[in-house]
Scaffold this motif. Structure first.
Motif, short mmCIF file in Angstrom:
data_model
loop_
_atom_site.label_atom_id
_atom_site.label_comp_id
_atom_site.label_asym_id
_atom_site.label_seq_id
_atom_site.Cartn_x
_atom_site.Cartn_y
_atom_site.Cartn_z
N ASP A 87 9.22 -3.85 3.24
CA ASP A 87 7.88 -4.28 3.25
C ASP A 87 7.31 -3.47 4.59
O ASP A 87 6.18 -4.08 5.19
N TYR A 88 7.71 -2.35 4.86
CA TYR A 88 7.05 -1.52 5.73
C TYR A 88 6.91 -2.00 7.50
O TYR A 88 7.31 -1.43 8.38
N LYS A 89 6.20 -3.51 7.38
CA LYS A 89 6.37 -3.97 8.80
C LYS A 89 5.47 -3.02 9.80
O LYS A 89 6.06 -2.81 10.91
N LEU A 90 4.25 -2.66 9.54
CA LEU A 90 3.65 -1.83 10.33
C LEU A 90 2.87 -2.80 11.22
O LEU A 90 2.36 -4.13 10.91
N LEU A 91 2.44 -2.31 12.48
CA LEU A 91 1.42 -3.21 13.20
C LEU A 91 0.02 -2.86 12.91
O LEU A 91 -0.49 -2.02 12.68
N HIS A 92 -0.61 -4.06 12.29
CA HIS A 92 -1.82 -4.10 11.76
C HIS A 92 -2.97 -3.61 12.69
O HIS A 92 -3.87 -3.15 12.35
N LEU A 138 -4.75 2.28 4.45
CA LEU A 138 -3.78 3.41 3.75
C LEU A 138 -3.26 2.78 2.53
O LEU A 138 -3.32 1.69 2.19
N SER A 139 -2.92 3.74 1.58
CA SER A 139 -2.20 3.40 0.38
C SER A 139 -0.78 2.83 0.65
O SER A 139 -0.12 3.13 1.55
N GLY A 140 -0.25 2.26 -0.51
CA GLY A 140 1.19 1.65 -0.17
C GLY A 140 2.16 2.92 0.14
O GLY A 140 2.90 2.80 1.07
N GLY A 141 1.81 4.13 -0.60
CA GLY A 141 2.87 5.10 -0.31
C GLY A 141 2.56 5.85 1.10
O GLY A 141 3.63 6.28 1.62
N GLU A 142 1.34 5.94 1.50
CA GLU A 142 1.03 6.13 2.63
C GLU A 142 1.69 5.42 4.11
O GLU A 142 2.13 5.94 4.90
N LYS A 143 1.34 4.04 3.67
CA LYS A 143 2.29 3.17 4.79
C LYS A 143 3.70 3.51 4.77
O LYS A 143 4.09 3.24 5.69
N GLN A 144 4.17 3.62 3.63
CA GLN A 144 5.77 3.91 3.37
C GLN A 144 6.08 4.88 4.40
O GLN A 144 7.13 5.15 4.94
N THR A 165 11.49 4.99 -0.89
CA THR A 165 10.60 5.76 -1.59
C THR A 165 10.38 4.75 -3.01
O THR A 165 9.70 5.28 -4.07
N GLY A 166 10.55 3.51 -2.60
CA GLY A 166 9.92 2.57 -3.60
C GLY A 166 8.41 3.00 -4.11
O GLY A 166 8.20 2.60 -5.38
N ASN A 167 7.60 3.34 -3.32
CA ASN A 167 6.45 3.44 -3.47
C ASN A 167 5.62 4.87 -3.63
O ASN A 167 4.44 5.20 -3.70
N LEU A 168 6.55 5.78 -3.66
CA LEU A 168 6.31 7.25 -3.72
C LEU A 168 6.41 7.90 -5.04
O LEU A 168 7.32 7.51 -5.67
N ASP A 169 5.60 8.88 -5.14
CA ASP A 169 5.58 9.63 -6.59
C ASP A 169 6.99 10.72 -6.55
O ASP A 169 7.44 10.90 -5.42
#
Ligand SMILES: Nc1ncnc2c1ncn2[C@@H]1O[C@H](COP(=O)(O)OP(=O)(O)OP(=O)(O)O)[C@@H](O)[C@H]1O
Ligand SMILES: [Mg+2]
Lengths: 226, 303
Positions: A87-92, A138-144, A165-169
């Protein structure tokens, strides 16, 4: 380097995530964990960085029982492991750039080192133009991909990637996997959890298959079989 | 290396304060209110003590002396009164002084002045005005006046009429004092609790961030630093704001209060206690900010 010995994790009586799991990972290895959703892959990775404690059994990192590390000392363990969280866990409250810079600050890097390394990492994951976006922008893939850059930036001894790679093309997926392989070739141990069949079959590396919290298969040059 | 770290910590604290505007402004607002309450209590204490003090001082007993009393007897009585431990001071008011004071008091009232003229001589008595340290001890002083061998020169003691007022005043002043202290402590405590809770809530919104910081390997001190700094900035800024508001406010209130308490100037009291108040505010503001941040973060550092 990493060793699970008869590890059982019970969240609650109705939710037994892992039972009697044992395996070992040597330094420099590239190991993939595969299994259906809910099989226990994330739980396994959480135990490694002491985000959760095993109910039974022991988890060793470099011959150290991680459950015995006091909370105030856990930062030392975690700095050796670069984690891409599912779930990325980025600092918002921080931008993409600052999220990556934060890990370097934690490691005690100087401002010059940070200014030198962070743009490069953003470039590798193709996000240089998004440096100053906050996670919400950011989009899901960008966050990832920010999460991946953050896990690599401080050159940890081990990279733990939970479904990176769950959210990547397919295009970005191939890129990221190529990146992980390259880092592995430079000596970093890589642990990957995924249910992406093509990735696993393409890699041709060691695969540990988990089913309902148990290790059912552990093969060098494994295939994706569920 | 050390200055670089310090610089980074300061920057991170400022970033936290300036970006997290909703939490920062909420905490700032509450902190200003709390500091205003604490400072008002300080002022109230000041006005109260002043009032009580002047009330106590205004209480005195007049011992009127017979016209026939010889000067050396009066002198002796004054000496023996001063020797009492309960007595603060004894002032002799001669017949002439009493007349001057009386005329001064009634200079608006032509009828009284006219009748005084009509009498043709000074009808007032000389007196000894006794001030006590404590209004409660006037009983002892009158007892002394009744039993002293010099009682014969005393015409009357102007205490008996006022006795109930004086003893009630004694009870009221000590009651007011403890009541005010208790009230201050209670109000201060509530204010502190409110501030603490606000800061706790703002940090609660950062719970997830704190846990992520832990997971990417930040040490506890590294996580705490920006929150502590945010607390210091909020506390410090709140003190500065409250203090700045205080100058025009006390000036304004001073003029209003003058009608009730002419001898007391709130603004002067403020100026006399300038550093005391500044220190009190900074201490409460920053102390509260830092302490509540520390306590609130503690529980999220467990992951
Ligand atoms: N905090 C928790 N409390 C209770 N049960 C949990 C908790 N976390 C996970 N579980 C349960 O443990 C089991 C394993 O979960 P886990 O997240 O490890 O699966 P996973 O293999 O990573 O699945 P996915 O591929 O969907 O990510 C699941 O049945 C899940 O419901
Ligand atoms: Mg998972």
């Amino acid at each position: 380097m990493i060793s699970f010995q008869k590890v059982t994790k019970i969240y609650s009586p109705s939710s037994i995530a892992l039972s009697d799991v044992s395996f070992e990972v040597k330094q420099g290895e590239f190991v993939s964990f595969v299994g259906k959703s809910g099989a226990g892959k994330t739980t396994l990775l959480r135990l490694l960085c002491a985000e959760e404690r095993a109910t039974q059994g022991t988890v060793f990192f470099e011959d150290q029982d991680v459950a015995k590390i006091p909370a105030s000392q856990l930062s030392h363990l975690r700095r050796k492991i670069g984690t891409v969280f599912q779930d990325y866990k980025l600092l918002h409250s921080k931008t993409a750039y600052e999220n990556i810079a934060y890990v370097m600050e934690v490691m005690g890097a100087t401002d010059t080192e940070i200014a030198r390394d962070v743009p490069g990492a953003l470039e590798i994951v193709g996000l240089l133009s998004r440096s100053h976006h906050y996670p919400l922008q950011l989009s899901g893939g960008e966050k990832q991909r920010v999460a991946i850059a953050r896990a690599l930036i401080h050159r940890p001894e081990v990279i733990v990637a939970d479904e990176p790679t769950g959210n990547l093309d397919p295009y970005h997926t191939a890129d990221i996997i190529r990146l992980l392989v390259k880092i592995n070739e430079l000596g970093t141990t890589v642990i990957l959890a995924t249910h992406n069949k093509e990735v696993i079959n393409h890699l041709g590396k060691r695969v540990i298959t988990i089913e309902e919290g148990r290790v059912v298969r552990d093969e060098e040059r494994g295939k994706f079989i569920l | 290396m050390f200055t670089a770290t310090l610089q980074r910590i300061v920057r991170s604290g400022w970033e936290k304060f300036s970006r997290d505007t909703s939490s920062s402004s909420a905490a700032l607002l509450v902190m200003v209110i709390v500091l205003s309450i604490v400072t008002s209590l300080f002022f109230l204490q000041g006005v109260g003590s002043f009032l009580i003090q002047s009330l106590r001082e205004s209480v005195d007993v007049s011992t009127f002396l017979k016209d026939s009393a010889p000067a050396e007897d009066i002198e002796a009585l004054q000496q023996s009164l001063v020797a009492l431990p309960e007595v603060k001071e004894v002032a002799y008011v001669s017949k002439e002084d009493a007349l001057v004071q009386f005329m001064e008091r009634h200079k608006q009232d032509q009828v009284i002045l006219d009748s005084l003229d009509a009498i043709g001589q000074n009808p007032l008595l000389a007196s000894l005005n006794i001030k006590a340290w404590d209004p409660a001890s006037f009983g002892k002083i009158t007892a002394f006046l009744e039993t002293t061998p010099l009682a014969s020169i005393i015409q009357n003691v102007d205490f008996h009429e006022r006795a109930p007022v004086i003893s009630r005043l004694a009870a009221i002043t000590s009651g007011v004092r403890t009541g005010m202290l208790g009230g201050s402590i209670f109000a201060g405590l509530i204010a502190v609790l409110v501030a603490f809770n606000t800061i706790r809530l703002t940090i609660y919104s950062s719970k997830e961030e704190i846990e992520v910081m832990r997971l990417v390997g930040a040490s506890n001190m590294f996580i705490r630093a920006p929150f502590l700094l945010q607390g210091i900035i909020v506390g410090g800024l709140a003190s500065v704001i409250t203090f700045t508001l205080l100058v025009p406010l006390t000036l304004f209130l001073s003029s209003k209060l003058e009608t009730f308490v002419p001898q007391f100037s709130l603004f002067e009291y403020f100026m006399n206690n300038f550093f005391m108040i500044l220190f009190l505010q900074l201490f409460v503001g920053i102390g509260l900010g830092v302490l509540s941040s520390l306590i609130a973060i503690r529980r999220y550092l467990k992951v």
